[in-house]
Each structure stands twice: as C-alpha cells, then as structure tokens.
Write a protein that holds these residues in place. Structure first.
Motif, PDB file in Angstrom:
ATOM      1  N   VAL A 106      68.591  19.820  84.836  1.00  0.00           N
ATOM      2  CA  VAL A 106      69.806  19.103  85.226  1.00  0.00           C
ATOM      3  C   VAL A 106      70.521  18.463  84.040  1.00  0.00           C
ATOM      4  O   VAL A 106      71.738  18.264  84.061  1.00  0.00           O
ATOM      5  CB  VAL A 106      69.471  18.051  86.314  1.00  0.00           C
ATOM      6  CG1 VAL A 106      68.792  16.825  85.711  1.00  0.00           C
ATOM      7  CG2 VAL A 106      70.717  17.659  87.103  1.00  0.00           C
ATOM      8  N   HIS A 107      69.795  18.153  82.955  1.00  0.00           N
ATOM      9  CA  HIS A 107      70.438  17.557  81.780  1.00  0.00           C
ATOM     10  C   HIS A 107      70.727  18.599  80.695  1.00  0.00           C
ATOM     11  O   HIS A 107      71.016  18.248  79.559  1.00  0.00           O
ATOM     12  CB  HIS A 107      69.570  16.424  81.213  1.00  0.00           C
ATOM     13  CG  HIS A 107      68.214  16.853  80.738  1.00  0.00           C
ATOM     14  ND1 HIS A 107      67.225  17.300  81.589  1.00  0.00           N
ATOM     15  CD2 HIS A 107      67.668  16.902  79.490  1.00  0.00           C
ATOM     16  CE1 HIS A 107      66.139  17.604  80.889  1.00  0.00           C
ATOM     17  NE2 HIS A 107      66.383  17.380  79.618  1.00  0.00           N
ATOM     18  N   ARG A 108      70.675  19.873  81.063  1.00  0.00           N
ATOM     19  CA  ARG A 108      70.996  20.995  80.173  1.00  0.00           C
ATOM     20  C   ARG A 108      70.181  20.956  78.873  1.00  0.00           C
ATOM     21  O   ARG A 108      70.754  20.979  77.773  1.00  0.00           O
ATOM     22  CB  ARG A 108      72.483  21.023  79.839  1.00  0.00           C
ATOM     23  CG  ARG A 108      73.408  21.232  81.026  1.00  0.00           C
ATOM     24  CD  ARG A 108      74.857  21.172  80.579  1.00  0.00           C
ATOM     25  NE  ARG A 108      75.779  21.320  81.679  1.00  0.00           N
ATOM     26  CZ  ARG A 108      76.389  22.461  82.030  1.00  0.00           C
ATOM     27  NH1 ARG A 108      76.118  23.561  81.350  1.00  0.00           N
ATOM     28  NH2 ARG A 108      77.234  22.498  83.032  1.00  0.00           N
ATOM     29  N   PRO A 109      68.879  20.931  78.954  1.00  0.00           N
ATOM     30  CA  PRO A 109      68.062  20.866  77.728  1.00  0.00           C
ATOM     31  C   PRO A 109      68.096  22.193  76.987  1.00  0.00           C
ATOM     32  O   PRO A 109      68.112  23.263  77.616  1.00  0.00           O
ATOM     33  CB  PRO A 109      66.661  20.567  78.257  1.00  0.00           C
ATOM     34  CG  PRO A 109      66.651  21.214  79.614  1.00  0.00           C
ATOM     35  CD  PRO A 109      68.033  21.008  80.165  1.00  0.00           C
ATOM     36  N   PRO A 110      68.070  22.181  75.662  1.00  0.00           N
ATOM     37  CA  PRO A 110      68.021  23.440  74.916  1.00  0.00           C
ATOM     38  C   PRO A 110      66.671  24.140  74.992  1.00  0.00           C
ATOM     39  O   PRO A 110      66.583  25.338  74.747  1.00  0.00           O
ATOM     40  CB  PRO A 110      68.329  23.010  73.475  1.00  0.00           C
ATOM     41  CG  PRO A 110      67.934  21.577  73.413  1.00  0.00           C
ATOM     42  CD  PRO A 110      68.205  21.015  74.778  1.00  0.00           C
ATOM     43  N   VAL A 111      65.609  23.382  75.327  1.00  0.00           N
ATOM     44  CA  VAL A 111      64.264  23.944  75.404  1.00  0.00           C
ATOM     45  C   VAL A 111      63.721  23.742  76.813  1.00  0.00           C
ATOM     46  O   VAL A 111      63.717  22.619  77.328  1.00  0.00           O
ATOM     47  CB  VAL A 111      63.313  23.288  74.382  1.00  0.00           C
ATOM     48  CG1 VAL A 111      61.912  23.884  74.500  1.00  0.00           C
ATOM     49  CG2 VAL A 111      63.841  23.456  72.960  1.00  0.00           C
ATOM     50  N   ILE A 112      63.258  24.818  77.431  1.00  0.00           N
ATOM     51  CA  ILE A 112      62.745  24.783  78.803  1.00  0.00           C
ATOM     52  C   ILE A 112      61.265  25.161  78.767  1.00  0.00           C
ATOM     53  O   ILE A 112      60.893  26.201  78.198  1.00  0.00           O
ATOM     54  CB  ILE A 112      63.510  25.765  79.708  1.00  0.00           C
ATOM     55  CG1 ILE A 112      65.008  25.467  79.682  1.00  0.00           C
ATOM     56  CG2 ILE A 112      62.972  25.714  81.136  1.00  0.00           C
ATOM     57  CD1 ILE A 112      65.856  26.605  80.238  1.00  0.00           C
ATOM     58  N   VAL A 113      60.430  24.333  79.366  1.00  0.00           N
ATOM     59  CA  VAL A 113      58.987  24.586  79.417  1.00  0.00           C
ATOM     60  C   VAL A 113      58.600  24.804  80.877  1.00  0.00           C
ATOM     61  O   VAL A 113      58.799  23.923  81.717  1.00  0.00           O
ATOM     62  CB  VAL A 113      58.181  23.412  78.827  1.00  0.00           C
ATOM     63  CG1 VAL A 113      56.687  23.703  78.907  1.00  0.00           C
ATOM     64  CG2 VAL A 113      58.594  23.158  77.381  1.00  0.00           C
ATOM     65  N   LEU A 114      58.042  25.961  81.157  1.00  0.00           N
ATOM     66  CA  LEU A 114      57.639  26.330  82.516  1.00  0.00           C
ATOM     67  C   LEU A 114      56.123  26.440  82.559  1.00  0.00           C
ATOM     68  O   LEU A 114      55.547  27.385  82.021  1.00  0.00           O
ATOM     69  CB  LEU A 114      58.281  27.661  82.920  1.00  0.00           C
ATOM     70  CG  LEU A 114      59.804  27.754  82.781  1.00  0.00           C
ATOM     71  CD1 LEU A 114      60.271  29.181  83.024  1.00  0.00           C
ATOM     72  CD2 LEU A 114      60.479  26.807  83.762  1.00  0.00           C
ATOM     73  N   ASP A 115      55.481  25.468  83.184  1.00  0.00           N
ATOM     74  CA  ASP A 115      54.019  25.425  83.247  1.00  0.00           C
ATOM     75  C   ASP A 115      53.570  25.954  84.605  1.00  0.00           C
ATOM     76  O   ASP A 115      53.619  25.244  85.600  1.00  0.00           O
ATOM     77  CB  ASP A 115      53.542  23.982  83.027  1.00  0.00           C
ATOM     78  CG  ASP A 115      52.033  23.897  82.815  1.00  0.00           C
ATOM     79  OD1 ASP A 115      51.382  24.956  82.714  1.00  0.00           O
ATOM     80  OD2 ASP A 115      51.510  22.766  82.740  1.00  0.00           O
ATOM     81  N   GLU A 116      53.166  27.208  84.638  1.00  0.00           N
ATOM     82  CA  GLU A 116      52.746  27.880  85.882  1.00  0.00           C
ATOM     83  C   GLU A 116      53.817  27.742  86.969  1.00  0.00           C
ATOM     84  O   GLU A 116      53.530  27.280  88.082  1.00  0.00           O
ATOM     85  CB  GLU A 116      51.419  27.293  86.387  1.00  0.00           C
ATOM     86  CG  GLU A 116      50.277  27.398  85.405  1.00  0.00           C
ATOM     87  CD  GLU A 116      49.706  28.791  85.312  1.00  0.00           C
ATOM     88  OE1 GLU A 116      50.077  29.650  86.119  1.00  0.00           O
ATOM     89  OE2 GLU A 116      48.891  29.021  84.413  1.00  0.00           O
ATOM     90  N   PRO A 117      55.065  28.134  86.710  1.00  0.00           N
ATOM     91  CA  PRO A 117      56.146  27.862  87.669  1.00  0.00           C
ATOM     92  C   PRO A 117      56.063  28.669  88.949  1.00  0.00           C
ATOM     93  O   PRO A 117      56.638  28.272  89.963  1.00  0.00           O
ATOM     94  CB  PRO A 117      57.412  28.221  86.879  1.00  0.00           C
ATOM     95  CG  PRO A 117      56.946  29.280  85.926  1.00  0.00           C
ATOM     96  CD  PRO A 117      55.551  28.873  85.531  1.00  0.00           C
ATOM     97  N   THR A 118      55.367  29.812  88.932  1.00  0.00           N
ATOM     98  CA  THR A 118      55.329  30.653  90.128  1.00  0.00           C
ATOM     99  C   THR A 118      53.970  30.639  90.811  1.00  0.00           C
ATOM    100  O   THR A 118      53.690  31.495  91.651  1.00  0.00           O
ATOM    101  CB  THR A 118      55.709  32.105  89.771  1.00  0.00           C
ATOM    102  OG1 THR A 118      54.841  32.579  88.743  1.00  0.00           O
ATOM    103  CG2 THR A 118      57.145  32.180  89.287  1.00  0.00           C
ATOM    104  N   ALA A 119      53.126  29.675  90.472  1.00  0.00           N
ATOM    105  CA  ALA A 119      51.801  29.598  91.096  1.00  0.00           C
ATOM    106  C   ALA A 119      51.943  29.311  92.588  1.00  0.00           C
ATOM    107  O   ALA A 119      52.529  28.305  92.995  1.00  0.00           O
ATOM    108  CB  ALA A 119      50.975  28.502  90.436  1.00  0.00           C
TER     109      ALA A 119
END
Length: 310
Positions: A153-166
């Motif tokens: 939502v704050h438009r970060p340049p770096v996105i970290v996805l920790d097991e997003p589809t578990a």
C-alpha cells in the motif's frame, strides 16, 4: 546495477541451555534492484530468521543488512519504508473493513490521498467486491490477499513474500503471481521464500539455498538447473520398486521419479523394471527440475554443497 538488498556476513545466534544456537552463519550476498530472487531451504534452515533481520524484527549478532542503501539498524525508518513484507502468518485487525485496514496501513507510512492506489490494489488482487467487508468475514485466502495489499500500500521498492501461497487455492496463486510479476516488470525488487519449488523455478531469475543457516547454493536458476546433469524418468505404478531403484527414487503416492545419467542408463533402468515385472503407466522422460537440484544439494554434505555456491 543498484543493490536493493545487501546481506554482509550476517550471523545470528540464540543462547540455549545447551549452548549457542547458530541460526545464521556468515550469510553474504546481494540482491540487485529489479531482481525476482528466490530464497529456498528446508524448515529450520534460517529463511524466516534472515527475513526477520531484514525487517528489523530481529537484530543480527554480527554483520550488516542494507535495504536500498539504508542500514536496517542505523537508518531503520528509511529501510522499513523501502520494504513491503507479506508474512507467513495471517495477521489482521478484526475491527476494520478491508479498505479501512489499507487506509490505516497507509497512515503508518505517512501516505496521504492514497485511494487511487488502494483501488488498484483491490482490483488487481481480486478484492474489489470485498472492500467493505469486515476482516473477520473473509476466508483464509482472502485474508492472504489483504496481507499482500497491506505490504504494497505504501508502494515499496522492495517486496518480500514469505511463503505467500502456503495453503491457498490455485486461483489466488495465479492472481498473486500475475500481479507481483507485473510489479517486478515495473522495477520492483521481489524476494520470495516458498516450499513450492515449481513457483521458484518459474518466477525467480536467481536463487539462494540455505541449509543450517549457511548459503550452500547461489546462482542463476538456469545455471542451477544445468548443474543437474542427467535425465529424469517419471512414471506411475502400484507395484513395489526393486530395492536398487527404490533407494534412488523419489516417490510421491503412485508417482516415481528416478534420475539417469544418460540414454544408456535410461534403457538399463527400464529393463530392470520390466525384469522385475513392474507395471508402469504414463512414462515421461525429461530433464531434472529445481526440486531435483534442491534435494541433491540438501542431501550433500556441507563441504560438497558449498562447492555448488557461486
């Protein structure tokens, strides 16, 4: 290239009654801006600890971590503003609607007049018809989508996805990967941890593998796959495999997979199966995949595995 994430000789130890537990041991690599990078490893390898250090939820015992040039300790405010993290756990506030949750998350980062981007997130993640719903009313998959929206939502340049589809359905996986891949094409850096290795193989340009807190492989995905020289036999059977083949096979239910070095070994394996009277169905012969590479590296001794890393 600009470095988006930098891990510099990061170690993390925890005191225990039996002595120090080394969760991370000299983790040392960079992720360039715009990369789609995979971080893989078995449970307990140190993936979540490394992400916690990156997010400022834990402090490294030694070493430094930077996000877009900002030290996560000395310049933590800018480092955290540069990150959007989707955690493994379903964490949500039960008192607000989806849209209200995203507005509040915007406020945490001082972002005003964010309705247009919130609308884009809701539409892109298939949440538009749930915008006014209370978080308690959502299914687990829908809550997962909201977590992704909150991270972005704050438009970060770096996105970290920790097991997003578990534990989520196929539709959500497809929606999520389409949306995140588009963000990556726009220049966002993505760091992904997942146990679904086919996702990492399809999405990640480079991959690091952790084992017992150490980086034991680090290379482009194509190079890691090329290192798995050989051919893979895949077939279905209800019969018990001969002991010599069973010892080297990967069996999932009725599906068996066996690696062969060359065409001659393929012929020998098939002959052994025929001689043993094994009835096989849906025989496929193809190249080894990332799961084969992963199992090979994780099954190696630390010294052997470290030779694979780049």
């Amino acid at each position: 290239m600009t470095v988006a994430i930098s891990f510099q000789k990061v170690c993390k130890t925890y005191p225990t009654p039996r002595g120090e537990l080394h969760a991370l041991r000299d983790v040392n690599f960079d992720i360039e801006e715009g990369e789609f990078f995979g971080l893989l490893g078995p449970n307990g390898a140190g993936k979540t600890t490394l992400i916690s250090v990156l997010a400022g939820l834990a402090r490294a015992s030694t070493g430094r971590v930077r996000v877009m040039g900002h030290d996560v300790v000395d310049d933590y405010a800018m480092a955290r503003r540069s990150l959007g993290i989707v955690p493994q756990e379903l964490v949500f506030d039960p008192f607000f609607s989806v849209r209200e949750s995203l507005r509040i998350q915007s406020g945490y980062f001082g972002v005003r007049d964010n309705e247009r981007w919130i609308d884009e997130l809701l539409e892109g993640l298939g949440l538009a018809d749930k915008a006014g719903a209370n978080m308690r009313q959502l299914s687990g998959g829908m809550k997962r989508r909201v977590l992704v929206a909150q991270a972005l939502v704050h438009r970060p340049p770096v996105i970290v996805l920790d097991e997003p589809t578990a534990g989520v359905d196929v539709e959500l996986r497809q929606t999520l990967w389409h949306f995140v891949a588009e963000l990556n094409r726009q220049g966002h850096t993505v760091l992904l941890t997942t146990h679904y290795l086919e996702e990492a193989e399809a999405l990640c340009g480079r991959i690091a593998m952790l084992k017992q807190g150490r980086v034991v492989a680090l290379d482009r995905t194509s190079a890691l796959l090329a290192s798995a020289a050989g051919t893979m036999l895949r077939f279905k059977t209800d019969d018990v495999l001969p002991a010599a083949i069973a010892a080297r096979a990967r069996v999932t239910g009725r599906v068996a997979q066996v690696t062969a070095r060359d065409a001659a070994e393929v012929e020998r394996l098939l002959a052994e199966l025929r001689t043993a009277g094994i009835r096989i169905e849906d025989l496929e012969i193809g190249r080894a995949d990332l799961e084969d590479v992963f199992l090979s590296i994780m099954g190696s001794s630390p010294s052997a595995a470290e030779q694979v890393s780049a």
